[in-house]
Design a protein around this motif. Structure first.
Motif, PDB file in Angstrom:
ATOM      1  N   GLU A 420       0.743  -0.899  -0.323  1.00  8.38           N
ATOM      2  CA  GLU A 420       0.112  -0.100  -0.490  1.00  8.38           C
ATOM      3  C   GLU A 420       0.829   0.984   0.311  1.00  8.38           C
ATOM      4  O   GLU A 420       1.962   1.109   0.366  1.00  8.38           O
ATOM      5  N   GLN A 421       0.789   2.491  -0.404  1.00  8.47           N
ATOM      6  CA  GLN A 421       0.351   3.816  -0.386  1.00  8.47           C
ATOM      7  C   GLN A 421       0.177   4.279   1.018  1.00  8.47           C
ATOM      8  O   GLN A 421      -1.467   4.369   1.186  1.00  8.47           O
ATOM      9  N   ILE A 422       0.671   5.058   1.796  1.00 14.69           N
ATOM     10  CA  ILE A 422       0.276   6.359   2.375  1.00 14.69           C
ATOM     11  C   ILE A 422      -0.041   7.245   2.609  1.00 14.69           C
ATOM     12  O   ILE A 422       1.191   8.006   2.261  1.00 14.69           O
ATOM     13  N   ARG A 423      -1.085   8.123   2.723  1.00 14.44           N
ATOM     14  CA  ARG A 423      -0.713   9.422   2.305  1.00 14.44           C
ATOM     15  C   ARG A 423      -0.934   9.900   3.690  1.00 14.44           C
ATOM     16  O   ARG A 423      -1.873   9.819   4.854  1.00 14.44           O
ATOM     17  N   PHE A 424       0.295  11.124   4.348  1.00 14.65           N
ATOM     18  CA  PHE A 424      -0.335  11.998   6.130  1.00 14.65           C
ATOM     19  C   PHE A 424      -0.476  12.892   5.135  1.00 14.65           C
ATOM     20  O   PHE A 424      -0.410  13.545   4.550  1.00 14.65           O
ATOM     21  N   ILE A 425      -1.164  13.698   6.400  1.00 12.27           N
ATOM     22  CA  ILE A 425      -1.723  14.821   6.996  1.00 12.27           C
ATOM     23  C   ILE A 425      -1.132  15.636   7.985  1.00 12.27           C
ATOM     24  O   ILE A 425      -1.696  15.066   8.916  1.00 12.27           O
ATOM     25  N   VAL A 426      -0.929  16.579   8.071  1.00  6.52           N
ATOM     26  CA  VAL A 426      -0.502  17.503   9.621  1.00  6.52           C
ATOM     27  C   VAL A 426      -1.210  18.415   9.647  1.00  6.52           C
ATOM     28  O   VAL A 426      -0.934  19.454   8.391  1.00  6.52           O
ATOM     29  N   GLU A 427      -1.784  18.464  10.620  1.00  7.27           N
ATOM     30  CA  GLU A 427      -2.779  19.827  11.300  1.00  7.27           C
ATOM     31  C   GLU A 427      -2.486  20.700  12.685  1.00  7.27           C
ATOM     32  O   GLU A 427      -1.903  19.910  12.742  1.00  7.27           O
ATOM     33  N   GLY A 428      -2.427  21.900  12.545  1.00  9.97           N
ATOM     34  CA  GLY A 428      -2.221  22.965  13.612  1.00  9.97           C
ATOM     35  C   GLY A 428      -0.396  23.088  13.679  1.00  9.97           C
ATOM     36  O   GLY A 428       0.135  23.781  12.400  1.00  9.97           O
ATOM     37  N   GLU A 429       0.306  22.649  14.613  1.00 11.55           N
ATOM     38  CA  GLU A 429       1.646  23.883  14.686  1.00 11.55           C
ATOM     39  C   GLU A 429       2.640  22.680  14.515  1.00 11.55           C
ATOM     40  O   GLU A 429       3.620  22.528  15.549  1.00 11.55           O
ATOM     41  N   GLY A 430       2.609  21.861  13.019  1.00 11.00           N
ATOM     42  CA  GLY A 430       3.121  21.292  12.794  1.00 11.00           C
ATOM     43  C   GLY A 430       3.257  21.567  11.636  1.00 11.00           C
ATOM     44  O   GLY A 430       2.409  21.274  10.638  1.00 11.00           O
ATOM     45  N   ALA A 431       4.242  20.956  10.645  1.00 13.12           N
ATOM     46  CA  ALA A 431       4.367  20.602   9.175  1.00 13.12           C
ATOM     47  C   ALA A 431       5.419  19.094   8.773  1.00 13.12           C
ATOM     48  O   ALA A 431       6.517  18.962   9.135  1.00 13.12           O
ATOM     49  N   LEU A 432       4.977  18.766   7.415  1.00 16.20           N
ATOM     50  CA  LEU A 432       5.109  17.709   6.767  1.00 16.20           C
ATOM     51  C   LEU A 432       6.719  17.703   6.057  1.00 16.20           C
ATOM     52  O   LEU A 432       6.748  18.722   5.078  1.00 16.20           O
ATOM     53  N   ILE A 433       7.338  16.786   6.819  1.00 15.36           N
ATOM     54  CA  ILE A 433       8.744  17.329   6.122  1.00 15.36           C
ATOM     55  C   ILE A 433       8.975  15.658   4.750  1.00 15.36           C
ATOM     56  O   ILE A 433       8.517  14.740   4.761  1.00 15.36           O
ATOM     57  N   GLY A 434       8.777  16.857   3.043  1.00 21.05           N
ATOM     58  CA  GLY A 434       9.044  15.850   1.604  1.00 21.05           C
ATOM     59  C   GLY A 434       7.700  16.851   1.275  1.00 21.05           C
ATOM     60  O   GLY A 434       6.622  16.292   2.090  1.00 21.05           O
ATOM     61  N   ASN A 435       7.540  15.955  -0.127  1.00 24.68           N
ATOM     62  CA  ASN A 435       6.431  15.383  -0.888  1.00 24.68           C
ATOM     63  C   ASN A 435       6.033  14.651  -1.425  1.00 24.68           C
ATOM     64  O   ASN A 435       7.516  13.945  -1.929  1.00 24.68           O
ATOM     65  N   GLU A 436       5.689  14.294  -2.380  1.00 27.95           N
ATOM     66  CA  GLU A 436       5.429  13.082  -3.290  1.00 27.95           C
ATOM     67  C   GLU A 436       6.823  13.671  -4.233  1.00 27.95           C
ATOM     68  O   GLU A 436       7.005  12.682  -5.731  1.00 27.95           O
ATOM     69  N   LYS A 437       7.361  14.079  -4.608  1.00 32.23           N
ATOM     70  CA  LYS A 437       8.847  14.827  -5.234  1.00 32.23           C
ATOM     71  C   LYS A 437       9.630  13.773  -4.753  1.00 32.23           C
ATOM     72  O   LYS A 437      10.383  13.722  -5.675  1.00 32.23           O
ATOM     73  N   ILE A 438       9.419  13.967  -3.249  1.00 33.47           N
ATOM     74  CA  ILE A 438      10.731  12.769  -2.947  1.00 33.47           C
ATOM     75  C   ILE A 438      10.325  11.403  -2.653  1.00 33.47           C
ATOM     76  O   ILE A 438      10.895  10.961  -1.775  1.00 33.47           O
ATOM     77  N   PHE A 439       9.034  11.329  -3.082  1.00 33.55           N
ATOM     78  CA  PHE A 439       8.334  10.451  -2.924  1.00 33.55           C
ATOM     79  C   PHE A 439       8.412   9.990  -1.054  1.00 33.55           C
ATOM     80  O   PHE A 439       7.721   8.887  -0.544  1.00 33.55           O
TER      81      PHE A 439
END
Length: 551
Positions: A420-439
């Motif tokens: 499978e592939q898992i998609r992450f969503i971050v809300e509030g006072e945090g940020a996800l590092i990286g996106n689809e460009k680096i898988f």
């Protein structure tokens, strides 16, 4: 502390490299690295350059010895200015770290480098001038020019070297086992997602009592003159000079453990207690009970005896087969125990609870630790866990933590075989590092898990992390979310956040004329050719140093 240390200093080399972010590790990630290595029984750390001050502080706190090395690898310039700058680096290195209680020796020479004898003498002199006190030990390779001046000599377990000098010996790198320095095939280099059979091969390779080269067994069998060694390498990381990542770590680049991590844990002294790191007895079943799992069941434990309870009825005990001298805890291998057809039979009969393996660690006839493995059934949900070693998350704009999403069944057993592939969503006072460009998002599930890196903002508050299947449906595993709280930074922030602008691949040339573009292409081609020449020289150097080790 004035007492004889009746053991070997088993350690690891460390590059301060982390998945996605490379060298840009937060202080908390450095601390966690030290903690995870100490949990595994690691006693000493070495690398090719001075480590981050945050890591040095963590080593002081957690009781990890450190070999502080000057930066340099397989390069020497005859210009006197080069040597002068090396001497300055050495003095700066000692001045920065000489008050760290964790420093046990200094390595001022350039790693795997053909330097002249006068450099070796002056490098040694620089260290002792900057730290002219008792306890200043300086190390270099036993086959290097000028080695006679040094306090501790790097060597593999070798009878010839024992007679060559009366000084203490230490193995700076052991464990890596490549076929050649271009192909880089090795039974020590195993990606975690390759599964249990390759992971087992790596772990057994590091311990192998029948292995003629340097490993746990040969180090412990060596003369007391060889005080220990650092294996190569603690974590998977990017190679730099080679396009392939290095997969020889006992943990992957996200610090997810492999089977070899459990092997290292099983070598630690179980009687050490009351420490700010994990101690005591350990036990681990290196078998996931999949349709493809080995029939032999390997258990890593530092207990005197291990008892298996198989499929709810069969009980088999095996005592530790230790040699003296020898590694503290060889692996327990139970031959021809697991059979997937028995799992199938129990499931079909409605007796799935009996389809398990229980391992009990026994000391002086008493069970002191136990663990259980069950085959994973149908994927039911996503399980989110925070890998932060119980640290507080600080809202300083740079603190980073790892969140692991696992695909599990209803009982929480990880479904290792999953695509499978898992998609992450971050809300509030945090940020996800990286996106689809680096898988990074969505992230592919590998060996049952998908990691994510979360960075704090500069404002304290609630952070909600959600994980869902990227291509799910009504019968897919249930999504999950987890909530954490960051606290205000404890120090002043000396930066200002600026808006970022993403660069789309290929668009950087849109404002350049065609001639400029062609010139850039020529430069790129010449750079590639130069890099290939450098790689050939590196391969040649590696072959030379490998031959020296063998001779």
């Amino acid at each position: 502390n004035g007492k004889y240390f009746n053991d070997k200093l088993i350690g690891a080399n460390r590059h301060q490299d982390f998945a996605y972010i490379g060298n840009a590790m937060s202080n908390s990630l450095h601390w966690r690295d030290a903690k995870k290595l100490r949990d595994a029984g690691i006693r000493i750390i070495r690398s090719h350059y001075p480590q981050d001050p945050a890591f040095m502080d963590a080593c002081d706190e957690l009781g990890l010895f450190v070999i502080v090395s000057t930066a340099g690898w397989q390069f020497w310039n005859k210009d006197t200015l080069f040597a002068e700058r090396c001497y300055k680096d050495i003095r700066d290195m000692v001045r920065r770290d000489r008050n760290h209680t964790s420093v046990i020796m200094w390595e001022p020479i350039l790693n795997e480098t053909h330097y002249p004898e006068y450099f070796a003498k002056l490098a040694y002199q620089c260290v002792h001038e900057e730290y002219p006190y008792q306890g200043c030990f300086v190390s270099c390779d036993i086959y290097a020019k000028g080695y006679e001046n040094y306090d501790i000599l790097y060597s593999h377990p070798d009878e010839n070297n024992y007679s060559k000098t009366s000084k203490s010996l230490f193995t700076r790198e052991w464990g890596d086992n490549v076929d050649d320095w271009s192909s880089h095939n090795s039974n020590s280099r195993v990606a975690r997602n390759w599964g249990e059979v390759p992971q087992l091969a790596q772990a057994i390779h590091y311990s192998n009592p029948d292995y003629s080269f340097t490993c746990f067994q040969t180090i412990y069998q060596a003369s007391p003159q060889l005080v220990g060694g650092c294996f190569w390498h603690s974590f998977d990381h990017q190679r730099g000079y080679h396009p392939d990542p290095f997969y020889g770590g006992i943990m992957d680049a996200f610090r997810q453990p492999k089977y070899s991590y459990e092997l290292f844990k099983s070598q630690r002294n179980p009687l050490i207690s009351h420490q700010p790191f994990e101690t005591g007895y350990s036990i681990f079943i290196a078998n996931e009970m999949t349709p493809f799992s080995p029939q032999d069941i390997t258990v890593f434990s530092n207990c005197d005896e291990v008892r298996l309870i198989i499929f709810g009825k069969d009980t088999i005990a095996q005592k530790s087969i230790r040699t003296n001298p020898g590694m503290p805890s060889p692996a327990f291998v139970f031959k021809n125990i697991y059979n997937f057809m028995q799992v199938k039979t129990l499931h079909r009969a409605g007796k799935w609870k009996n389809a398990n393996i229980i391992a009990e660690g026994i000391v002086n006839g008493m069970v002191v630790v136990s663990t259980e493995k069950m085959p994973a059934k149908r994927p039911d949900k996503i399980l989110l866990t925070i890998d932060n070693e119980n640290q507080i998350f600080h809202a300083d704009g740079s603190d980073i933590m790892v969140v692991i999403a696992s695909i599990v069944d209803k009982e929480g057993n990880v479904k290792r075989l999953n695509n499978e592939q898992i998609r992450f969503i971050v809300e509030g006072e945090g940020a996800l590092i990286g996106n689809e460009k680096i898988f990074a998002n969505p992230r592919e599930v590998q060996w049952g898990t998908a990691p994510a890196l979360i960075r704090a903002t500069t404002k304290a508050g609630k952070i909600i992390i959600k994980a869902t299947l990227a291509f799910g449906g009504i019968n897919s595993p249930i999504s999950s979310e987890i909530e954490i709280q960051s606290i205000p930074a404890t120090h002043s922030l000396l930066f200002k956040e600026l808006a970022t602008k993403e660069i789309v691949s290929g668009k950087e040339y849109q404002h350049l004329n065609i001639e400029t573009y062609k010139l850039q292409q020529k430069v790129n081609k010449l750079t590639d050719e130069l890099n290939k020449l450098k790689l050939k020289q590196v391969e040649k150097n590696q072959e030379i140093f490998e031959k020296r080790k063998q001779n």
